[in-house]
Enzyme design. Structure first.
Site, PDB file in Angstrom:
ATOM      1  N   GLU A  41     -17.661  10.019   7.671  1.00  0.00           N
ATOM      2  CA  GLU A  41     -18.150  11.120   6.809  1.00  0.00           C
ATOM      3  C   GLU A  41     -17.083  11.701   5.800  1.00  0.00           C
ATOM      4  O   GLU A  41     -17.680  12.129   4.931  1.00  0.00           O
ATOM      5  CB  GLU A  41     -18.446  12.147   8.071  1.00  0.00           C
ATOM      6  N   ARG A  50     -10.860   2.659  22.205  1.00  0.00           N
ATOM      7  CA  ARG A  50     -11.668   2.842  23.613  1.00  0.00           C
ATOM      8  C   ARG A  50     -12.596   1.583  23.717  1.00  0.00           C
ATOM      9  O   ARG A  50     -12.880   1.286  25.251  1.00  0.00           O
ATOM     10  CB  ARG A  50     -12.276   3.888  23.819  1.00  0.00           C
TER      11      ARG A  50
END
Length: 182
Positions: free
Chosen positions: A107, A70
């Site tokens: 994560e 993006r």
């Protein structure tokens, strides 16, 4: 600037209002912010691009580096507005030729960004662009890519910032401009 919106604040408010919130996407508990309605509004998108590049317009930017994927949507028109080359920072194996790679933590594991070895030279002044600043891991990896090429990062321009995640902390003294903050 387009006449229908007159201030950065108005552009930011309109962008925030048009970005769709999608709960539980892509996984339960995540609130995804969908930018496709913004992309479907050419006038507002043009104003967003103008406001994202404006803080850096007088900083002698020589290149814009956009972070996959993006970041490409915002980086290319910002590079055009600044009339400088665009450099894609891609996932591993997506660029032909010699690359430098930078790993970063997620994560749930690690990932990596790649850039062509000949994309930058000593003394280049680079604006990094992405759609969102969250934890800062991806942006920090892009920053390290630029530094490894012995170029200078003039700043990071993002459409939105998730302030609760404190991504700016991962970027040290880098100038960060976020049009919309959540």
């Amino acid at each position: 600037m387009h006449s229908e919106l007159r201030s950065r604040t108005e552009v930011a408010e309109r962008a925030r209002a048009i970005i769709r919130e999608v709960p539980d996407f892509p996984t339960p508990g995540v609130l995804f912010r969908d930018i496709t309605p913004l992309l479907a509004s050419p006038a507002l998108f043009a104003q967003v691009i103008e406001e994202m590049q404006r803080p850096f317009a007088a900083m002698s930017v020589t290149h814009v580096l956009g972070i996959e994927s993006r970041g490409f949507l915002f980086g290319v028109p910002i590079a055009q507005a600044l009339f400088v080359p665009f450099i894609p920072a891609r996932k591993p194996g997506k660029l032909p030729g010699a690359t430098i790679d930078e790993r970063f933590d997620l994560e749930y594991g690690t990932d990596s960004l790649s850039m062509h070895t000949d994309a930058l030279v000593v003394g280049d002044r680079v604006l990094i662009v992405d759609d969102v600043l969250a934890t800062g891991g991806t942006a920090a990896a892009a920053l390290r890519l630029v530094q490894r090429a012995q170029a200078q990062v003039v700043g990071l321009s993002v459409l939105s910032e998730l302030t609760i995640l404190n991504g700016r902390a991962a970027l040290g003294a880098t100038l960060v401009d976020a049009l919309v903050q959540y």
